[in-house]
Scaffold this motif. Structure first.
Motif, PDB file in Angstrom:
ATOM      1  N   TYR A  79      -6.766  -0.919 -21.202  1.00  9.53           N
ATOM      2  CA  TYR A  79      -6.312  -1.872 -20.194  1.00  9.53           C
ATOM      3  C   TYR A  79      -7.142  -3.148 -20.284  1.00  9.53           C
ATOM      4  O   TYR A  79      -8.370  -3.083 -20.375  1.00  9.53           O
ATOM      5  CB  TYR A  79      -6.480  -1.301 -18.785  1.00  9.53           C
ATOM      6  N   GLU A  80      -6.474  -4.304 -20.230  1.00 12.75           N
ATOM      7  CA  GLU A  80      -7.210  -5.559 -20.133  1.00 12.75           C
ATOM      8  C   GLU A  80      -7.905  -5.652 -18.780  1.00 12.75           C
ATOM      9  O   GLU A  80      -9.036  -6.113 -18.675  1.00 12.75           O
ATOM     10  CB  GLU A  80      -6.258  -6.741 -20.324  1.00 12.75           C
ATOM     11  N   ASP A  81      -7.201  -5.245 -17.724  1.00  9.88           N
ATOM     12  CA  ASP A  81      -7.746  -5.262 -16.360  1.00  9.88           C
ATOM     13  C   ASP A  81      -7.722  -3.832 -15.832  1.00  9.88           C
ATOM     14  O   ASP A  81      -6.657  -3.291 -15.536  1.00  9.88           O
ATOM     15  CB  ASP A  81      -6.896  -6.188 -15.470  1.00  9.88           C
ATOM     16  N   PHE A  82      -8.899  -3.232 -15.715  1.00  8.23           N
ATOM     17  CA  PHE A  82      -8.990  -1.857 -15.241  1.00  8.23           C
ATOM     18  C   PHE A  82      -9.949  -1.783 -14.058  1.00  8.23           C
ATOM     19  O   PHE A  82     -10.742  -0.864 -13.929  1.00  8.23           O
ATOM     20  CB  PHE A  82      -9.446  -0.930 -16.372  1.00  8.23           C
ATOM     21  N   ARG A  83      -9.855  -2.798 -13.187  1.00  6.37           N
ATOM     22  CA  ARG A  83     -10.733  -2.818 -12.020  1.00  6.37           C
ATOM     23  C   ARG A  83     -10.464  -1.592 -11.144  1.00  6.37           C
ATOM     24  O   ARG A  83      -9.322  -1.095 -11.090  1.00  6.37           O
ATOM     25  CB  ARG A  83     -10.502  -4.090 -11.208  1.00  6.37           C
ATOM     26  N   PRO A  84     -11.478  -1.081 -10.458  1.00 12.96           N
ATOM     27  CA  PRO A  84     -11.267   0.079  -9.588  1.00 12.96           C
ATOM     28  C   PRO A  84     -10.303  -0.240  -8.451  1.00 12.96           C
ATOM     29  O   PRO A  84     -10.242  -1.377  -7.971  1.00 12.96           O
ATOM     30  CB  PRO A  84     -12.678   0.364  -9.032  1.00 12.96           C
ATOM     31  N   VAL A  85      -9.546   0.758  -8.045  1.00 12.19           N
ATOM     32  CA  VAL A  85      -8.659   0.643  -6.887  1.00 12.19           C
ATOM     33  C   VAL A  85      -9.426   1.186  -5.688  1.00 12.19           C
ATOM     34  O   VAL A  85      -9.838   2.338  -5.676  1.00 12.19           O
ATOM     35  CB  VAL A  85      -7.356   1.436  -7.097  1.00 12.19           C
ATOM     36  N   SER A  86      -9.610   0.360  -4.678  1.00 11.99           N
ATOM     37  CA  SER A  86     -10.369   0.779  -3.502  1.00 11.99           C
ATOM     38  C   SER A  86      -9.544   1.735  -2.646  1.00 11.99           C
ATOM     39  O   SER A  86      -8.314   1.816  -2.769  1.00 11.99           O
ATOM     40  CB  SER A  86     -10.763  -0.438  -2.660  1.00 11.99           C
ATOM     41  N   ASP A  87     -10.215   2.446  -1.755  1.00 12.69           N
ATOM     42  CA  ASP A  87      -9.515   3.326  -0.820  1.00 12.69           C
ATOM     43  C   ASP A  87      -8.536   2.527   0.032  1.00 12.69           C
ATOM     44  O   ASP A  87      -7.412   2.962   0.277  1.00 12.69           O
ATOM     45  CB  ASP A  87     -10.514   4.050   0.092  1.00 12.69           C
ATOM     46  N   ALA A  88      -8.967   1.350   0.485  1.00  9.54           N
ATOM     47  CA  ALA A  88      -8.114   0.532   1.342  1.00  9.54           C
ATOM     48  C   ALA A  88      -6.856   0.083   0.597  1.00  9.54           C
ATOM     49  O   ALA A  88      -5.745   0.112   1.156  1.00  9.54           O
ATOM     50  CB  ALA A  88      -8.897  -0.686   1.849  1.00  9.54           C
ATOM     51  N   GLU A  89      -7.016  -0.330  -0.667  1.00 12.89           N
ATOM     52  CA  GLU A  89      -5.861  -0.766  -1.452  1.00 12.89           C
ATOM     53  C   GLU A  89      -4.931   0.399  -1.755  1.00 12.89           C
ATOM     54  O   GLU A  89      -3.699   0.286  -1.682  1.00 12.89           O
ATOM     55  CB  GLU A  89      -6.325  -1.417  -2.757  1.00 12.89           C
ATOM     56  N   ALA A  90      -5.520   1.564  -2.085  1.00  9.89           N
ATOM     57  CA  ALA A  90      -4.702   2.744  -2.362  1.00  9.89           C
ATOM     58  C   ALA A  90      -3.888   3.127  -1.125  1.00  9.89           C
ATOM     59  O   ALA A  90      -2.701   3.443  -1.223  1.00  9.89           O
ATOM     60  CB  ALA A  90      -5.592   3.907  -2.792  1.00  9.89           C
ATOM     61  N   LEU A  91      -4.519   3.073   0.031  1.00  5.13           N
ATOM     62  CA  LEU A  91      -3.821   3.431   1.270  1.00  5.13           C
ATOM     63  C   LEU A  91      -2.720   2.420   1.587  1.00  5.13           C
ATOM     64  O   LEU A  91      -1.623   2.795   2.012  1.00  5.13           O
ATOM     65  CB  LEU A  91      -4.826   3.506   2.417  1.00  5.13           C
ATOM     66  N   ARG A  92      -2.997   1.136   1.351  1.00  6.32           N
ATOM     67  CA  ARG A  92      -1.977   0.105   1.600  1.00  6.32           C
ATOM     68  C   ARG A  92      -0.769   0.308   0.698  1.00  6.32           C
ATOM     69  O   ARG A  92       0.379   0.213   1.142  1.00  6.32           O
ATOM     70  CB  ARG A  92      -2.569  -1.289   1.368  1.00  6.32           C
ATOM     71  N   ILE A  93      -1.022   0.600  -0.580  1.00  2.00           N
ATOM     72  CA  ILE A  93       0.079   0.841  -1.512  1.00  2.00           C
ATOM     73  C   ILE A  93       0.878   2.068  -1.085  1.00  2.00           C
ATOM     74  O   ILE A  93       2.105   2.056  -1.060  1.00  2.00           O
ATOM     75  CB  ILE A  93      -0.456   1.034  -2.946  1.00  2.00           C
ATOM     76  N   PHE A  94       0.176   3.123  -0.712  1.00  2.00           N
ATOM     77  CA  PHE A  94       0.846   4.370  -0.339  1.00  2.00           C
ATOM     78  C   PHE A  94       1.699   4.193   0.910  1.00  2.00           C
ATOM     79  O   PHE A  94       2.852   4.622   0.951  1.00  2.00           O
ATOM     80  CB  PHE A  94      -0.188   5.465  -0.106  1.00  2.00           C
ATOM     81  N   GLU A  95       1.162   3.552   1.923  1.00  2.00           N
ATOM     82  CA  GLU A  95       1.904   3.398   3.175  1.00  2.00           C
ATOM     83  C   GLU A  95       3.007   2.365   3.064  1.00  2.00           C
ATOM     84  O   GLU A  95       4.048   2.477   3.710  1.00  2.00           O
ATOM     85  CB  GLU A  95       0.942   3.044   4.308  1.00  2.00           C
ATOM     86  N   GLY A  96       2.788   1.352   2.180  1.00  2.00           N
ATOM     87  CA  GLY A  96       3.818   0.341   2.008  1.00  2.00           C
ATOM     88  C   GLY A  96       4.838   0.718   0.962  1.00  2.00           C
ATOM     89  O   GLY A  96       5.972   0.253   0.989  1.00  2.00           O
TER      90      GLY A  96
END
Length: 212
Positions: free
Chosen positions: A187-204
């Motif tokens: 991956y060119e961009d493999f930044r970590p996914v934060s808990d907050a971002e993961a939760l936002r993606i999941f709920e949205g």
């Protein structure tokens, strides 16, 4: 080389469109699998859920996975080489963390019923495949119609181990490089996914904001 997780999700979605007319459930492995899972779920018009699993690291090198655990399942690669007390202690510790994750991710919506469904399990890539093997066992316990594993990149040996599992109907893997060392290598961009971002993606249910 994938630009980021969103692009990898789009490429996977293209390969998985053949399942669009089936009753599909997309299950992502958080946190890194959620940006891909959301893209695929949106493309297939399918509900998105998470598989809560954790790798068990070697006692002398926590980054090296010797197995994986869910709230209900444990898979160990070579149990004879590891102190059983260590495995028992780590399993209990990780299950406490998974219980917290379960309460967090399912605070507003219950787990999706997979019975009779085509379940597509997605992560951003695999190294040993141990975590995915536990996830397959976890999903299989819900009596799905079929289980499909979809990942952008993995070593050939890990893909073959997954394909050999009787519970797995198919494995979609975009790249199986012989020189595989780590998922982030592709991956060119493999930044970590934060808990907050993961939760936002999941709920949205969608990926928005900065590319992942």
């Amino acid at each position: 080389m994938f630009k980021n997780r969103s692009e990898a999700g789009q490429l996977l979605a293209h390969e998985l469109m053949k399942y669009k007319d089936e009753p599909v459930v997309v299950i992502a492995i958080p946190r890194g699998g959620l940006p891909l899972g959301a893209v695929v779920a949106d493309a297939l018009g399918a509900p998105l859920d998470v598989a809560l699993t954790k790798k068990i690291g070697h006692p002398f090198n926590r980054e090296y996975a010797i197995g994986a655990v869910s709230l209900d399942q444990v898979v160990i690669n070579r149990p004879g080489d590891i102190d059983p007390y260590y495995i028992e202690k780590e399993t209990a510790r990780l299950r406490d963390l998974l219980q917290e994750r379960h309460e967090l991710f399912h605070r507003h919506k219950p787990p999706v019923d997979v019975k009779g469904k085509t379940v597509i399990i997605i992560d951003d890539g695999i190294a040993t495949g141990n975590t995915l093997r536990v996830t397959v066992a976890l999903v299989a316990a819900g009596n799905p119609g079929k289980i499909v594993v979809a990942i952008p990149v993995a070593p050939p040996s890990a893909v073959e181990r997954l394909r050999a599992m009787p519970e797995v109907a198919a494995v979609t893997c975009l790249e199986t490089p012989w020189d595989f060392q780590a998922v982030g290598q592709f991956y060119e961009d493999f930044r970590p996914v934060s808990d907050a971002e993961a939760l936002r993606i999941f709920e949205g249910g969608t990926v928005s904001g900065a590319p992942l």
